[in-house]
Write a protein that holds these residues in place. Structure first.
Motif, PDB file in Angstrom:
ATOM      1  N   ALA A  48     -11.210  50.013 -44.644  1.00  0.00           N
ATOM      2  CA  ALA A  48     -10.067  49.957 -43.731  1.00  0.00           C
ATOM      3  C   ALA A  48      -9.107  48.885 -44.216  1.00  0.00           C
ATOM      4  CB  ALA A  48     -10.547  49.615 -42.321  1.00  0.00           C
ATOM      5  N   GLY A  49      -7.856  49.019 -43.819  1.00  0.00           N
ATOM      6  CA  GLY A  49      -6.874  48.000 -44.167  1.00  0.00           C
ATOM      7  C   GLY A  49      -6.609  47.090 -42.976  1.00  0.00           C
ATOM      8  N   GLY A  50      -5.452  46.471 -42.965  1.00  0.00           N
ATOM      9  CA  GLY A  50      -5.122  45.563 -41.874  1.00  0.00           C
ATOM     10  C   GLY A  50      -5.814  44.223 -42.062  1.00  0.00           C
ATOM     11  N   VAL A  51      -5.767  43.407 -41.037  1.00  0.00           N
ATOM     12  CA  VAL A  51      -6.242  42.026 -41.126  1.00  0.00           C
ATOM     13  C   VAL A  51      -7.729  41.900 -40.783  1.00  0.00           C
ATOM     14  CG1 VAL A  51      -5.979  39.728 -40.095  1.00  0.00           C
ATOM     15  CG2 VAL A  51      -3.950  41.112 -40.587  1.00  0.00           C
ATOM     16  N   THR A  52      -8.174  42.623 -39.756  1.00  0.00           N
ATOM     17  CA  THR A  52      -9.522  42.430 -39.200  1.00  0.00           C
ATOM     18  C   THR A  52     -10.652  42.501 -40.234  1.00  0.00           C
ATOM     19  OG1 THR A  52      -8.660  43.409 -37.186  1.00  0.00           O
ATOM     20  CG2 THR A  52     -11.052  43.094 -37.295  1.00  0.00           C
ATOM     21  N   PRO A  53     -10.677  43.484 -41.140  1.00  0.00           N
ATOM     22  CA  PRO A  53     -11.848  43.591 -42.017  1.00  0.00           C
ATOM     23  C   PRO A  53     -11.923  42.552 -43.136  1.00  0.00           C
ATOM     24  CG  PRO A  53     -10.353  45.447 -42.388  1.00  0.00           C
ATOM     25  CD  PRO A  53      -9.760  44.613 -41.301  1.00  0.00           C
ATOM     26  N   GLY A  79      -9.330  54.401 -46.654  1.00  0.00           N
ATOM     27  CA  GLY A  79      -8.995  55.334 -45.570  1.00  0.00           C
ATOM     28  C   GLY A  79      -7.508  55.443 -45.330  1.00  0.00           C
ATOM     29  N   ASP A  80      -6.773  54.417 -45.745  1.00  0.00           N
ATOM     30  CA  ASP A  80      -5.315  54.519 -45.682  1.00  0.00           C
ATOM     31  C   ASP A  80      -4.665  53.486 -46.588  1.00  0.00           C
ATOM     32  OD1 ASP A  80      -5.596  52.198 -44.031  1.00  0.00           O
ATOM     33  OD2 ASP A  80      -3.717  52.678 -43.028  1.00  0.00           O
ATOM     34  N   GLU A  81      -3.393  53.706 -46.846  1.00  0.00           N
ATOM     35  CA  GLU A  81      -2.650  52.775 -47.697  1.00  0.00           C
ATOM     36  C   GLU A  81      -1.192  52.770 -47.265  1.00  0.00           C
ATOM     37  OE1 GLU A  81      -2.146  50.082 -49.189  1.00  0.00           O
ATOM     38  OE2 GLU A  81      -3.599  50.416 -50.810  1.00  0.00           O
ATOM     39  N   ARG A  82      -0.541  51.690 -47.588  1.00  0.00           N
ATOM     40  CA  ARG A  82       0.896  51.589 -47.338  1.00  0.00           C
ATOM     41  C   ARG A  82       1.650  51.987 -48.610  1.00  0.00           C
ATOM     42  NH1 ARG A  82      -0.455  46.541 -44.598  1.00  0.00           N
ATOM     43  NH2 ARG A  82      -1.488  47.136 -42.650  1.00  0.00           N
ATOM     44  N   GLY A  83       2.889  52.429 -48.439  1.00  0.00           N
ATOM     45  CA  GLY A  83       3.686  52.893 -49.576  1.00  0.00           C
ATOM     46  C   GLY A  83       4.248  51.767 -50.409  1.00  0.00           C
ATOM     47  N   SER A  91      -0.228  45.672 -49.391  1.00  0.00           N
ATOM     48  CA  SER A  91      -1.133  46.685 -49.944  1.00  0.00           C
ATOM     49  C   SER A  91      -2.559  46.485 -49.424  1.00  0.00           C
ATOM     50  CB  SER A  91      -1.129  46.582 -51.475  1.00  0.00           C
ATOM     51  OG  SER A  91      -2.254  47.248 -52.018  1.00  0.00           O
ATOM     52  N   ASN A  92      -3.139  47.539 -48.882  1.00  0.00           N
ATOM     53  CA  ASN A  92      -4.534  47.452 -48.443  1.00  0.00           C
ATOM     54  C   ASN A  92      -5.463  47.242 -49.635  1.00  0.00           C
ATOM     55  OD1 ASN A  92      -3.987  47.683 -45.728  1.00  0.00           O
ATOM     56  ND2 ASN A  92      -4.249  49.914 -45.690  1.00  0.00           N
ATOM     57  N   TYR A  93      -5.122  47.888 -50.752  1.00  0.00           N
ATOM     58  CA  TYR A  93      -5.921  47.701 -51.968  1.00  0.00           C
ATOM     59  C   TYR A  93      -5.912  46.224 -52.381  1.00  0.00           C
ATOM     60  CZ  TYR A  93      -7.231  47.451 -56.807  1.00  0.00           C
ATOM     61  OH  TYR A  93      -7.833  47.069 -57.977  1.00  0.00           O
ATOM     62  N   GLY A 157      -3.045  52.040 -30.601  1.00  0.00           N
ATOM     63  CA  GLY A 157      -4.124  53.029 -30.652  1.00  0.00           C
ATOM     64  C   GLY A 157      -4.189  53.793 -31.961  1.00  0.00           C
ATOM     65  N   HIS A 158      -3.372  53.411 -32.942  1.00  0.00           N
ATOM     66  CA  HIS A 158      -3.486  54.113 -34.228  1.00  0.00           C
ATOM     67  C   HIS A 158      -4.751  53.676 -34.945  1.00  0.00           C
ATOM     68  CE1 HIS A 158      -1.639  50.536 -36.341  1.00  0.00           C
ATOM     69  NE2 HIS A 158      -2.364  50.977 -37.349  1.00  0.00           N
ATOM     70  N   THR A 159      -5.235  54.562 -35.799  1.00  0.00           N
ATOM     71  CA  THR A 159      -6.342  54.209 -36.671  1.00  0.00           C
ATOM     72  C   THR A 159      -6.052  54.814 -38.031  1.00  0.00           C
ATOM     73  OG1 THR A 159      -8.720  54.137 -36.959  1.00  0.00           O
ATOM     74  CG2 THR A 159      -7.821  56.211 -36.106  1.00  0.00           C
ATOM     75  N   ALA A 160      -6.615  54.202 -39.092  1.00  0.00           N
ATOM     76  CA  ALA A 160      -6.159  54.508 -40.455  1.00  0.00           C
ATOM     77  C   ALA A 160      -4.627  54.503 -40.377  1.00  0.00           C
ATOM     78  CB  ALA A 160      -6.753  55.811 -40.957  1.00  0.00           C
ATOM     79  N   SER A 161      -3.924  55.505 -40.931  1.00  0.00           N
ATOM     80  CA  SER A 161      -2.477  55.568 -40.661  1.00  0.00           C
ATOM     81  C   SER A 161      -2.169  56.813 -39.847  1.00  0.00           C
ATOM     82  CB  SER A 161      -1.657  55.491 -41.952  1.00  0.00           C
ATOM     83  OG  SER A 161      -1.628  54.149 -42.415  1.00  0.00           O
ATOM     84  N   GLU A 211      -5.689  41.004 -27.797  1.00  0.00           N
ATOM     85  CA  GLU A 211      -4.518  41.893 -27.770  1.00  0.00           C
ATOM     86  C   GLU A 211      -4.917  43.360 -27.901  1.00  0.00           C
ATOM     87  OE1 GLU A 211      -5.290  39.740 -30.115  1.00  0.00           O
ATOM     88  OE2 GLU A 211      -4.965  40.618 -32.101  1.00  0.00           O
ATOM     89  N   LYS A 212      -6.175  43.616 -28.296  1.00  0.00           N
ATOM     90  CA  LYS A 212      -6.649  44.999 -28.437  1.00  0.00           C
ATOM     91  C   LYS A 212      -7.386  45.479 -27.183  1.00  0.00           C
ATOM     92  CE  LYS A 212      -5.524  45.240 -32.920  1.00  0.00           C
ATOM     93  NZ  LYS A 212      -6.405  45.067 -34.076  1.00  0.00           N
ATOM     94  N   ALA A 213      -7.617  44.574 -26.215  1.00  0.00           N
ATOM     95  CA  ALA A 213      -8.496  44.895 -25.080  1.00  0.00           C
ATOM     96  C   ALA A 213      -8.004  46.096 -24.278  1.00  0.00           C
ATOM     97  CB  ALA A 213      -8.657  43.673 -24.174  1.00  0.00           C
TER      98      ALA A 213
HETATM   99  C1  6PG Z   1      -3.608  49.720 -41.898  1.00  0.00           C
HETATM  100  C2  6PG Z   1      -4.843  50.139 -41.241  1.00  0.00           C
HETATM  101  C3  6PG Z   1      -4.771  50.198 -39.765  1.00  0.00           C
HETATM  102  C4  6PG Z   1      -5.446  48.974 -39.211  1.00  0.00           C
HETATM  103  C5  6PG Z   1      -5.011  48.702 -37.792  1.00  0.00           C
HETATM  104  C6  6PG Z   1      -5.580  47.413 -37.268  1.00  0.00           C
HETATM  105  O1  6PG Z   1      -3.458  49.976 -43.070  1.00  0.00           O
HETATM  106  O2  6PG Z   1      -2.783  49.109 -41.217  1.00  0.00           O
HETATM  107  O3  6PG Z   1      -5.909  50.566 -41.912  1.00  0.00           O
HETATM  108  O4  6PG Z   1      -5.257  51.362 -39.205  1.00  0.00           O
HETATM  109  O5  6PG Z   1      -6.821  49.128 -39.272  1.00  0.00           O
HETATM  110  O6  6PG Z   1      -3.610  48.625 -37.789  1.00  0.00           O
HETATM  111  O7  6PG Z   1      -5.119  46.386 -38.067  1.00  0.00           O
HETATM  112  P1  6PG Z   1      -5.438  44.874 -37.807  1.00  0.00           P
HETATM  113  O8  6PG Z   1      -6.863  44.686 -38.163  1.00  0.00           O
HETATM  114  O9  6PG Z   1      -4.513  44.149 -38.751  1.00  0.00           O
HETATM  115  O10 6PG Z   1      -5.126  44.605 -36.378  1.00  0.00           O
END
Ligand code: 6PG
Length: 257
Positions: A48-53, A79-83, A91-93, A157-161, A211-213
């Motif tokens: 997964a991308g984003g900050v949490t993982p 599972g997803d990537e930004r352009g 970049s998630n990568y 509520g989005h997941t991946a993209s 903030e996700k609660a």
């Molecule tokens: C991405 C993701 C996305 C992410 C959520 C939560 O590329 O942005 O994979 O689905 O998991 O936006 O992101 P945070 O962990 O940064 O809140």
């Protein structure tokens, strides 16, 4: 225990804080990897991308877990990537490479990144689907079944993209799609679609922070919410929501402990 039906209840695990979430997730990844390699000589994972993982990836790259992972038999997808190009801050990568992949002995050929920088986004998505088919040896029309897909969830509520209201939520054919997410800072995105996500043996959400609660409660308790994260239902696989206490604060399970 393996979930066996589409309506099987997800497993919800609540831990104290973001650090405990990273620890628990990283240990779970090792367990799933070891089991997969024992059974099939291979572990396939979508990050997964984003900050949490990020902290989860850092745990996995550190001892003792780094030495417990069967890196030689591990295949990494996204599972997803930004352009954006692979060295771009968004970049998630880039994040996964900095936190994890560059620090562990995984063969370079076993890491498949999405070409976020591609001029032709559709072609890059199709190319990624093909790369996956080759690794999995899937037949025409057959979906790869990942040993593990890691996911996060955004405050919308989005997941991946897979963003709310996007036509890609209804995709039934393509496993990977190029999408335009108007609300995102980088609108050009690439994403696994629901058919691919729901074909996985294990799907694990990592969700942290107060903030996700609110959206988490909606995703887990309002089946008609239409939130993309609530549309993840592995067909025969097992779904786990790994949460920290602030994220779980509005759930019964979060309050009880
Ligand atoms: C991405 C993701 C996305 C992410 C959520 C939560 O590329 O942005 O994979 O689905 O998991 O936006 O992101 P945070 O962990 O940064 O809140």
């Amino acid at each position: 225990m393996m979930g066996t039906a589409m309506d099987a209840k997800p497993e919800i695990v609540v831990v104290d804080d973001a650090a405990a979430l990273a620890d628990t997730a990283a240990r779970a990844i090792v367990d799933i990897a070891v089991e997969a390699v024992k059974a099939r000589r291979r572990f396939t994972v979508a990050l997964a991308g984003g900050v949490t993982p990020r902290t989860t990836y850092e745990r996995l790259a550190s001892l003792p877990l780094r030495d417990q992972m069967p890196w030689d038999h591990t295949w990494v997808f996204f599972g997803d990537e930004r352009g954006v190009p692979p060295d771009h801050p968004d970049s998630n990568y880039r994040m996964a490479n900095a936190a994890l992949l560059s620090k562990v002995p995984i063969p370079a050929a076993q890491v498949a990144r999405i070409r976020g920088e591609a001029d032709d986004a559709e072609a890059a998505a199709a190319e990624y689907a093909r790369a996956m088919t080759e690794v999995f040896g899937s037949r025409r029309g057959e979906l790869p079944s990942f040993d593990l897909i890691l996911l996060g969830m955004g405050v919308d509520g989005h997941t991946a993209s897979l963003f709310p209201g996007s036509p890609v939520l209804k995709e039934v054919f393509r496993p990977v799609a190029a999408v335009h997410a108007a609300a995102a800072s980088i609108p050009q995105r690439f994403t696994f679609t629901f058919p691919l996500i729901n074909a996985a043996a294990r799907v694990m959400f990592l969700v942290a922070g107060s903030e996700k609660a609110k959206v988490l409660k909606a995703a887990l308790t309002e089946p008609a919410s239409g939130l993309p994260a609530s549309m993840v239902h592995p067909v025969t696989g097992r779904l786990t929501w790994l949460l920290d206490r602030p994220a779980a604060a509005l759930l019964d399970v979060g309050k009880k402990r």
